[in-house]
Write a protein that holds these residues in place. Structure first.
Motif, mmCIF file in Angstrom:
data_model
loop_
_atom_site.group_PDB
_atom_site.id
_atom_site.type_symbol
_atom_site.label_atom_id
_atom_site.label_comp_id
_atom_site.label_asym_id
_atom_site.label_seq_id
_atom_site.Cartn_x
_atom_site.Cartn_y
_atom_site.Cartn_z
ATOM 1 N N LEU A 150 0.822 -1.207 0.000
ATOM 2 C CA LEU A 150 0.000 0.000 0.000
ATOM 3 C C LEU A 150 0.859 1.262 0.000
ATOM 4 O O LEU A 150 0.376 2.341 -0.321
ATOM 5 C CB LEU A 150 -0.923 0.013 1.225
ATOM 6 N N ALA A 151 2.128 1.137 0.371
ATOM 7 C CA ALA A 151 3.013 2.298 0.479
ATOM 8 C C ALA A 151 3.291 2.911 -0.892
ATOM 9 O O ALA A 151 3.552 2.200 -1.865
ATOM 10 C CB ALA A 151 4.327 1.894 1.147
ATOM 11 N N ASP A 152 3.247 4.249 -0.954
ATOM 12 C CA ASP A 152 3.498 4.970 -2.204
ATOM 13 C C ASP A 152 4.988 5.299 -2.294
ATOM 14 O O ASP A 152 5.416 6.420 -2.005
ATOM 15 C CB ASP A 152 2.649 6.244 -2.250
ATOM 16 N N MET A 153 5.769 4.318 -2.685
ATOM 17 C CA MET A 153 7.214 4.492 -2.851
ATOM 18 C C MET A 153 7.713 3.477 -3.862
ATOM 19 O O MET A 153 7.000 2.542 -4.217
ATOM 20 C CB MET A 153 7.947 4.325 -1.508
ATOM 21 N N THR A 154 8.956 3.673 -4.325
ATOM 22 C CA THR A 154 9.502 2.743 -5.309
ATOM 23 C C THR A 154 10.000 1.477 -4.623
ATOM 24 O O THR A 154 10.212 1.453 -3.396
ATOM 25 C CB THR A 154 10.663 3.377 -6.087
ATOM 26 N N VAL A 155 10.223 0.459 -5.425
ATOM 27 C CA VAL A 155 10.770 -0.799 -4.910
ATOM 28 C C VAL A 155 12.116 -0.539 -4.232
ATOM 29 O O VAL A 155 12.380 -1.045 -3.137
ATOM 30 C CB VAL A 155 10.936 -1.818 -6.058
ATOM 31 N N GLU A 156 12.962 0.253 -4.869
ATOM 32 C CA GLU A 156 14.281 0.543 -4.297
ATOM 33 C C GLU A 156 14.168 1.270 -2.970
ATOM 34 O O GLU A 156 14.866 0.923 -1.992
ATOM 35 C CB GLU A 156 15.106 1.379 -5.276
ATOM 36 N N GLU A 157 13.296 2.269 -2.899
ATOM 37 C CA GLU A 157 13.122 3.023 -1.658
ATOM 38 C C GLU A 157 12.643 2.116 -0.532
ATOM 39 O O GLU A 157 13.126 2.210 0.609
ATOM 40 C CB GLU A 157 12.120 4.157 -1.875
ATOM 41 N N PHE A 158 11.708 1.225 -0.843
ATOM 42 C CA PHE A 158 11.188 0.308 0.172
ATOM 43 C C PHE A 158 12.283 -0.617 0.693
ATOM 44 O O PHE A 158 12.440 -0.802 1.905
ATOM 45 C CB PHE A 158 10.037 -0.518 -0.399
ATOM 46 N N LEU A 159 13.048 -1.216 -0.221
ATOM 47 C CA LEU A 159 14.085 -2.172 0.186
ATOM 48 C C LEU A 159 15.177 -1.492 1.003
ATOM 49 O O LEU A 159 15.656 -2.055 2.004
ATOM 50 C CB LEU A 159 14.673 -2.857 -1.044
ATOM 51 N N LEU A 160 15.580 -0.280 0.600
ATOM 52 C CA LEU A 160 16.607 0.439 1.349
ATOM 53 C C LEU A 160 16.096 0.825 2.739
ATOM 54 O O LEU A 160 16.826 0.722 3.731
ATOM 55 C CB LEU A 160 17.043 1.691 0.585
ATOM 56 N N MET A 161 14.829 1.250 2.811
ATOM 57 C CA MET A 161 14.235 1.603 4.097
ATOM 58 C C MET A 161 14.152 0.385 5.010
ATOM 59 O O MET A 161 14.486 0.458 6.200
ATOM 60 C CB MET A 161 12.848 2.192 3.889
ATOM 61 N N HIS A 162 13.718 -0.754 4.444
ATOM 62 C CA HIS A 162 13.605 -1.970 5.250
ATOM 63 C C HIS A 162 14.975 -2.429 5.736
ATOM 64 O O HIS A 162 15.141 -2.816 6.901
ATOM 65 C CB HIS A 162 12.934 -3.086 4.439
ATOM 66 N N ALA A 163 15.971 -2.385 4.839
ATOM 67 C CA ALA A 163 17.325 -2.794 5.220
ATOM 68 C C ALA A 163 17.867 -1.908 6.339
ATOM 69 O O ALA A 163 18.468 -2.394 7.307
ATOM 70 C CB ALA A 163 18.245 -2.740 4.004
ATOM 71 N N LYS A 164 17.626 -0.594 6.219
ATOM 72 C CA LYS A 164 18.101 0.342 7.254
ATOM 73 C C LYS A 164 17.430 0.070 8.585
ATOM 74 O O LYS A 164 18.076 0.082 9.644
ATOM 75 C CB LYS A 164 17.838 1.774 6.805
ATOM 76 N N SER A 165 16.124 -0.205 8.549
ATOM 77 C CA SER A 165 15.390 -0.458 9.794
ATOM 78 C C SER A 165 15.854 -1.734 10.475
ATOM 79 O O SER A 165 15.725 -1.877 11.692
ATOM 80 C CB SER A 165 13.884 -0.534 9.512
ATOM 81 N N ARG A 166 16.396 -2.671 9.681
ATOM 82 C CA ARG A 166 16.893 -3.935 10.232
ATOM 83 C C ARG A 166 18.383 -3.876 10.549
ATOM 84 O O ARG A 166 18.971 -4.873 10.996
ATOM 85 C CB ARG A 166 16.658 -5.066 9.218
#
Length: 260
Positions: free
Chosen positions: A93-109
């Motif tokens: 549902l998030a309005d962001m690109t695939v790259e932005e999502f993966l980088l955000m998830h990686a950073k949060s982990r």
């Protein structure tokens, strides 16, 4: 804490009778199946695991981690539970690109790995016939693209060593390869399925009836070979769907499956 195994201590079925399977342990890197008719209790079993139940659900089952009762913190704090759940109804549902999502998830982990976005996208594209690109918006991804991306994401970024999969047979991805990917990353994989491709590629499967665990079936070498052949047919069907989706015509020459 490294999670090397999860143990399910049997409780009661819908009639209040003791489950035939008293104890079940699944180890790291194992793919374990949960099979049974609709309403047999498959989803409740997975729910008990997700909640790390301690006799406080309808089934009265207890879940142990590495042979011990999980801490209160692990049970109550979802961030400490370290259990990932995948289903065929997942969509972003998030309005962001695939790259932005993966980088955000990686950073949060706390994952800082060079080339991680390309690694995940490449893995995801091996699971789906619809290529994913890093600049695609998450909201435009199809169901198959979303699920293949989540499988790759869980395998590489997520620190959840336990993965619960609820009926991905109609997910539009290469199911056999998806399970092998997760197991290859050392996950404990438990999959609810009616699909013979998935059921037969598991190491063992528990049979659910009337809300209770009734039997554990060891998958034979012959069944593994049957699974591989069925997977060949399954991937062929996936390729036919992709041709139709892209507006191509089919001919009798397409009704040729490689050597079974």
């Amino acid at each position: 804490m490294d999670i090397n195994e999860i143990t399910i201590i049997g409780g009661y079925n819908k009639n209040g009778e003791l489950e035939a399977v008293k104890e079940l342990t699944v180890k790291k890197g194992e793919i374990f199946g949960v099979v049974g008719a609709t309403g047999s209790g498959k989803s409740n079993l997975i729910s008990d695991i997700e909640q790390l139940a301690q006799g406080d659900t309808l089934s009265k089952r207890k879940i142990l981690i590495n042979g011990e009762v999980p801490s209160v913190g692990m049970r109550r704090d979802p961030r400490k539970r370290r259990i990932a759940q995948l289903s065929q109804n997942m969509n972003f549902l998030a309005d962001m690109t695939v790259e932005e999502f993966l980088l955000m998830h990686a950073k949060s982990r706390g994952v800082d790995k060079e080339g991680i976005v390309d690694e995940i996208i490449n893995l995801a594209n091996n699971l789906t016939g619809e290529p994913i690109k890093k600049d695609y918006n998450l909201t435009i991804l199809s169901g198959g693209q979303s699920r293949s991306l989540m499988v790759a994401d869980v395998a590489v970024i997520s620190d959840s060593p336990i993965v619960l999969i609820d009926e991905i047979e109609n997910a539009g991805i290469k199911k056999h390869e998806a399970l092998e990917l997760l197991a290859g990353y050392g996950k404990i994989v438990m999959v609810i399925t009616h699909d013979p491709v998935l059921a037969l590629m598991t190491d063992r499967r528990v049979v659910m009836k009337n809300g209770g665990m009734t039997e554990i079936i060891e998958t034979t070498e012959e069944e593994k070979k049957v699974s591989a052949k069925l997977n060949n047919i399954d991937n062929w069907m996936l390729s036919m769907r992709e041709k139709i989706r892209h507006g191509e015509r089919l001919s009798l020459n397409d009704i040729v499956i490689e050597e079974l």
